[in-house]
Write a protein that holds these residues in place. Structure first.
Motif, mmCIF file in Angstrom:
data_model
loop_
_atom_site.group_PDB
_atom_site.id
_atom_site.type_symbol
_atom_site.label_atom_id
_atom_site.label_comp_id
_atom_site.label_asym_id
_atom_site.label_seq_id
_atom_site.Cartn_x
_atom_site.Cartn_y
_atom_site.Cartn_z
ATOM 1 N N GLY A 290 114.890 16.890 29.753
ATOM 2 C CA GLY A 290 115.736 15.721 29.958
ATOM 3 C C GLY A 290 117.208 16.078 29.996
ATOM 4 N N CYS A 291 118.010 15.278 29.317
ATOM 5 C CA CYS A 291 119.456 15.500 29.276
ATOM 6 C C CYS A 291 119.779 16.741 28.452
ATOM 7 C CB CYS A 291 120.147 14.271 28.670
ATOM 8 S SG CYS A 291 121.930 14.473 28.461
ATOM 9 N N ILE A 303 114.093 8.282 26.162
ATOM 10 C CA ILE A 303 113.998 8.662 27.573
ATOM 11 C C ILE A 303 114.856 9.873 27.884
ATOM 12 C CG2 ILE A 303 115.884 7.137 28.340
ATOM 13 C CD1 ILE A 303 114.243 6.637 30.890
ATOM 14 N N CYS A 304 115.946 10.060 27.120
ATOM 15 C CA CYS A 304 116.851 11.182 27.350
ATOM 16 C C CYS A 304 116.167 12.526 27.088
ATOM 17 C CB CYS A 304 118.087 11.057 26.462
ATOM 18 S SG CYS A 304 119.023 9.523 26.703
ATOM 19 N N LYS A 305 115.117 12.516 26.246
ATOM 20 C CA LYS A 305 114.395 13.745 25.918
ATOM 21 C C LYS A 305 113.340 14.090 26.968
ATOM 22 C CE LYS A 305 114.753 12.675 20.964
ATOM 23 N NZ LYS A 305 113.963 12.416 19.722
ATOM 24 N N LYS A 306 112.939 13.100 27.741
ATOM 25 C CA LYS A 306 111.808 13.283 28.646
ATOM 26 C C LYS A 306 112.178 13.334 30.120
ATOM 27 C CE LYS A 306 108.832 10.738 25.422
ATOM 28 N NZ LYS A 306 107.961 9.546 25.249
ATOM 29 N N LYS A 307 113.314 12.769 30.469
ATOM 30 C CA LYS A 307 113.654 12.633 31.880
ATOM 31 C C LYS A 307 115.119 12.974 32.113
ATOM 32 C CE LYS A 307 113.229 9.277 35.677
ATOM 33 N NZ LYS A 307 112.860 7.880 36.023
ATOM 34 N N GLU A 308 115.384 13.634 33.230
ATOM 35 C CA GLU A 308 116.769 13.968 33.568
ATOM 36 C C GLU A 308 117.519 12.704 33.970
ATOM 37 O OE1 GLU A 308 119.300 16.829 36.654
ATOM 38 O OE2 GLU A 308 117.114 16.991 36.518
#
Length: 336
Positions: A290-291, A303-308
């Motif tokens: 992710g980010c 969501i920041c851990k899973k998706k760019e």
């Protein structure tokens, strides 16, 4: 199809380095999906800012054609620079895009007279034949940096100050009559008293000679002073981009805010005091799914851990790579 009037376009450029052996080694994404565009009709100074390991120098080396991207394209005046294979095309590119390096003392052989570099550049890149043509070209380049041929005649690098030598390295680049200068930390090795003169020289070259400049730095104060636009890089990713005065006075990305903590209001007379040392970096941040900033971000979500995060255009000329702005609204700028 490349539009006319575009000087430089960086399209989804990624550079991956392999660390260690083929079996036990790992991959380091030094630059990830970088996108930048510079117009040819409006020469500008564009800053690439970030700390050590942010990927700015790797991106600069790709723009210079010194290393090839793992993916993506770098288009200069409508031509993909990595498809320039014959001597004529390579010579054209070397004339058009010139580097200015960090340490002026390393750019010149101490046993070689400085003027010889200027003569060689004029002959090898411009293919000038007569001595008068060469002298006229060199004289114009040296004059543009505030010096004269008489000052440099028969002198060696050790006979010049660091500031003078950096000006001469700029003059050497100008001999080729380039459209774009790539200046990698050009004032970091120069005395503080001389930095402003070099920065003012860049501004004059841009304004009076129509030369576009990519200014690479870790110092936000000098970036603020000399640049028109700025891209902030973190772990190989451009996290924020826009007009320099807006980005550095009202940063959107949490990382940009972190960088500005030591300088609440950009001031060209103050240095960026807080620096993140390379030894303090987490290598794992380069390979996060992710980010890249998620482990340090006070606003991080699941969501920041899973998706760019998407690169969102939040205002005219301003973009930020963050889920906080994914719906196009500005959520945290008033807290800065």
């Amino acid at each position: 199809m490349i539009e006319q009037g575009i000087l430089l376009r960086i399209e989804n450029v990624t550079k991956i380095f392999r660390i260690g052996g083929r079996i036990t080694g790992s991959k380091l994404v030094a630059v990830s999906n970088a996108n930048i565009e510079m117009e040819g009709s409006k020469p500008e100074i564009f800053a690439l800012a970030g700390e050590s390991g942010s990927g700015k120098t790797t991106l600069a080396r790709m723009i210079l054609g010194l290393i090839e991207p793992s993916s993506g394209r770098i288009i200069f005046k409508g031509r993909d620079i990595n498809t320039l294979k014959n001597r004529k095309d390579k010579l054209w590119f070397k004339r058009e895009v010139q580097p200015i390096f960090q340490n002026p003392f390393e750019a010149f052989n101490p046993l070689k007279k400085v003027e010889s570099y200027l003569f060689e550049t004029a002959k090898n890149l411009l293919l000038l034949k007569t001595k008068d043509e060469v002298l006229e070209n060199i004289s114009q380049a040296v004059k543009a940096v505030g010096m004269s041929l008489e000052e440099i005649k028969d002198r060696y690098p050790s006979e010049f100050s660091g500031g003078q030598l950096q000006r001469l390295s700029i003059a050497r680049a100008l001999v080729a009559k380039p459209s774009l200068l790539i200046a990698d930390e050009p004032v970091s090795m120069v005395d503080a008293s001389l930095r402003m003169s070099i920065l003012n020289l860049f501004r004059n070259l841009n304004k009076d000679h129509g030369v576009s400049i990519i200014y690479i730095t870790h110092d936000l104060a000098t970036a603020y002073y000399v640049s028109d636009r700025i891209a902030i890089m973190f772990r190989g990713v451009i996290v924020e981009l826009g007009p320099v005065d807006e980005v550095l006075s009202k940063p959107y990305h949490p990382y940009t805010q972190l960088l500005l903590e030591s300088i609440p209001k950009p001031d060209p007379d103050r240095k960026w005091e807080r620096r993140i040392k390379l030894s303090d970096m987490e290598v794992k941040e380069y390979s996060l799914v992710g980010c890249k900033f998620v482990t340090r971000c006070p606003y991080a979500k699941e969501i920041c851990k899973k998706k760019e995060p998407p690169f969102v255009h939040v205002e005219k000329g301003r973009s930020v790579k963050c889920f906080l702005y994914s719906n196009g609204t500005i959520k945290i700028s008033e807290e800065v």
